[in-house]
Design a protein around this motif. Structure first.
Motif, PDB file in Angstrom:
ATOM      1  N   UNK A 197       0.883  -1.179   0.000  1.00  0.00           N
ATOM      2  CA  UNK A 197       0.000   0.000   0.000  1.00  0.00           C
ATOM      3  C   UNK A 197       0.909   1.215   0.000  1.00  0.00           C
ATOM      4  N   UNK A 198       0.973   1.896  -1.143  1.00  0.00           N
ATOM      5  CA  UNK A 198       1.917   2.992  -1.330  1.00  0.00           C
ATOM      6  C   UNK A 198       1.434   4.239  -0.590  1.00  0.00           C
ATOM      7  N   UNK A 199       2.349   4.869   0.126  1.00  0.00           N
ATOM      8  CA  UNK A 199       2.043   6.128   0.804  1.00  0.00           C
ATOM      9  C   UNK A 199       2.770   7.304   0.176  1.00  0.00           C
ATOM     10  N   UNK A 200       3.903   7.032  -0.491  1.00  0.00           N
ATOM     11  CA  UNK A 200       4.689   8.102  -1.112  1.00  0.00           C
ATOM     12  C   UNK A 200       5.427   7.542  -2.314  1.00  0.00           C
ATOM     13  N   UNK A 201       5.570   8.379  -3.348  1.00  0.00           N
ATOM     14  CA  UNK A 201       6.304   7.989  -4.554  1.00  0.00           C
ATOM     15  C   UNK A 201       7.210   9.139  -4.961  1.00  0.00           C
ATOM     16  N   UNK A 202       8.499   8.872  -5.031  1.00  0.00           N
ATOM     17  CA  UNK A 202       9.454   9.903  -5.437  1.00  0.00           C
ATOM     18  C   UNK A 202       9.561   9.982  -6.945  1.00  0.00           C
ATOM     19  N   UNK A 203       9.606  11.198  -7.480  1.00  0.00           N
ATOM     20  CA  UNK A 203       9.708  11.380  -8.927  1.00  0.00           C
ATOM     21  C   UNK A 203      11.162  11.492  -9.361  1.00  0.00           C
ATOM     22  N   UNK A 204      11.427  11.015 -10.584  1.00  0.00           N
ATOM     23  CA  UNK A 204      12.749  11.099 -11.198  1.00  0.00           C
ATOM     24  C   UNK A 204      12.591  11.608 -12.626  1.00  0.00           C
ATOM     25  N   UNK A 205      13.623  12.253 -13.194  1.00  0.00           N
ATOM     26  CA  UNK A 205      13.518  12.691 -14.589  1.00  0.00           C
ATOM     27  C   UNK A 205      13.167  11.560 -15.549  1.00  0.00           C
ATOM     28  N   UNK A 206      13.671  10.346 -15.278  1.00  0.00           N
ATOM     29  CA  UNK A 206      13.373   9.239 -16.180  1.00  0.00           C
ATOM     30  C   UNK A 206      11.880   8.962 -16.265  1.00  0.00           C
ATOM     31  N   UNK A 207      11.124   9.292 -15.209  1.00  0.00           N
ATOM     32  CA  UNK A 207       9.688   9.007 -15.211  1.00  0.00           C
ATOM     33  C   UNK A 207       8.977   9.807 -16.299  1.00  0.00           C
ATOM     34  N   UNK A 208       9.199  11.120 -16.325  1.00  0.00           N
ATOM     35  CA  UNK A 208       8.510  11.916 -17.346  1.00  0.00           C
ATOM     36  C   UNK A 208       9.121  11.709 -18.729  1.00  0.00           C
ATOM     37  N   UNK A 209      10.407  11.351 -18.782  1.00  0.00           N
ATOM     38  CA  UNK A 209      11.009  11.054 -20.085  1.00  0.00           C
ATOM     39  C   UNK A 209      10.392   9.798 -20.702  1.00  0.00           C
ATOM     40  N   UNK A 210      10.109   8.796 -19.869  1.00  0.00           N
ATOM     41  CA  UNK A 210       9.445   7.583 -20.349  1.00  0.00           C
ATOM     42  C   UNK A 210       8.046   7.915 -20.861  1.00  0.00           C
ATOM     43  N   UNK A 211       7.314   8.739 -20.102  1.00  0.00           N
ATOM     44  CA  UNK A 211       5.945   9.086 -20.499  1.00  0.00           C
ATOM     45  C   UNK A 211       5.910   9.995 -21.719  1.00  0.00           C
ATOM     46  N   UNK A 212       6.996  10.710 -21.963  1.00  0.00           N
ATOM     47  CA  UNK A 212       7.003  11.672 -23.060  1.00  0.00           C
ATOM     48  C   UNK A 212       7.395  11.059 -24.395  1.00  0.00           C
ATOM     49  N   UNK A 213       8.232  10.007 -24.364  1.00  0.00           N
ATOM     50  CA  UNK A 213       8.815   9.513 -25.609  1.00  0.00           C
ATOM     51  C   UNK A 213       8.714   7.998 -25.707  1.00  0.00           C
ATOM     52  N   UNK A 214       8.149   7.528 -26.792  1.00  0.00           N
ATOM     53  CA  UNK A 214       7.970   6.082 -26.977  1.00  0.00           C
ATOM     54  C   UNK A 214       9.301   5.351 -27.041  1.00  0.00           C
TER      55      UNK A 214
END
Length: 306
Positions: free
Chosen positions: A34-51
């Protein structure tokens, strides 16, 4: 039902949506967190931005979002060992951490017990950024007496690399924008402005020279270090980027080696490393959080709370 951030097409942060999905349950070889917190990283938005970036991580549409998480085990499969219901844990689940529940296979995943004295928001920042910083310094054999130039020292990986380098006994010069100089001095680094003329500014700050470098954002620091005479094998870069010059060490979180996370959490508990959290956002503000991080001016880590 359970909440999870998902996207149906690649693009800017506007593609991210909070979805209601059927509540997942642990298979025999899995535990559910049961997740309470998730840290963001640049790779996260880079994955979502580019196939093409997503493909390197085996992620296809529709996809979940995020990599790092912390929370509490609330289901344990019959064949899963090492964890029990109620255990506080943190780990990495690429492409699916920003969700109410994450399923992980302890035998295959980066999953650790969260030590007493380390809060979930801090623990959720550690797997990708902490391990990447550890690997970047290990790749260049950083040791006491080194003078190291760290590119992107105020970012999510940089705050760990700066403090780990200081802890190793090195002198740390960190590139950043001028408005970040006070922040970096607080971490023990000597700040130097990035941009054209970097090598000259480093030379003025350390006329005796630098002995090592790691570039955590782009490739500018690599060029400056080579211009200043640093041997390529004593320069590292984050692997997810343009190919580095011959001899320069490309590395990442997977290269950190056994015991790295434990050494980092021990240093946090002892007060030798602090984790600057730039901002926390509830999951409903995921687009705003990712937009802030993607702008590239964050001092420390951004955390999503669930």
């Amino acid at each position: 039902m359970s909440k999870a951030v998902r996207y149906l097409r690649f693009g800017d942060p506007d593609v991210l949506e909070v979805h209601e999905i059927p509540e997942p349950h642990a298979a025999p070889d899995e535990v559910r967190v049961r997740v309470t917190a998730a840290g963001l990283n640049p790779m996260d938005w880079q994955i979502a931005a580019r196939s093409e970036t997503a493909a390197r991580f085996g992620i296809t549409l529709p996809a979940g979002f995020g990599s790092d998480f912390a929370g509490v085990v609330d289901e344990v499969g019959a064949d899963a060992t090492g964890f029990a219901v109620g255990d506080r844990v943190f780990g990495a689940a690429i492409g699916r951490s920003v969700a109410d529940h994450v399923l992980v296979k302890p035998a295959e995943a980066t999953l650790r017990h969260t030590p007493d004295g380390v809060g979930d928001e801090v623990a959720a920042t550690l797997p990708v950024a902490g391990l990447t910083a550890f690997a970047a310094l290990a790749a260049i054999g950083l040791h006491a007496g080194d003078t190291v130039l760290i590119g992107g020292a105020a970012g999510g990986v940089g705050v760990f690399a700066t403090q780990l380098a200081k802890r190793a006994g090195a002198r740390v010069l960190g590139t950043a924008s001028e408005r970040t100089f006070g922040f970096l001095r607080g971490l023990g680094a000597e700040p130097v402005a990035y941009g054209p003329g970097l090598a000259d500014r480093v030379r003025a700050l350390a006329p005796e020279g630098i002995t090592a470098a790691t570039d955590l954002f782009g490739r500018e620091t690599v060029g400056a270090a080579l211009e200043l005479g640093v041997a390529p094998e004593r320069i590292s870069v984050v692997a997810d980027g343009p190919a580095p010059p011959p001899g320069v060490r490309a590395t990442g979180a997977l290269d950190a080696g056994p015991g790295a996370l434990e050494r980092i959490t021990d240093a946090i508990r002892s007060g030798e490393i602090t984790v600057p959290i730039a901002a926390t956002y509830p999951v409903e503000r995921i687009r705003e959080a990712v937009t802030t991080q993607a702008a590239g001016h964050v001092h420390g880590k951004i955390v999503i709370t669930l």
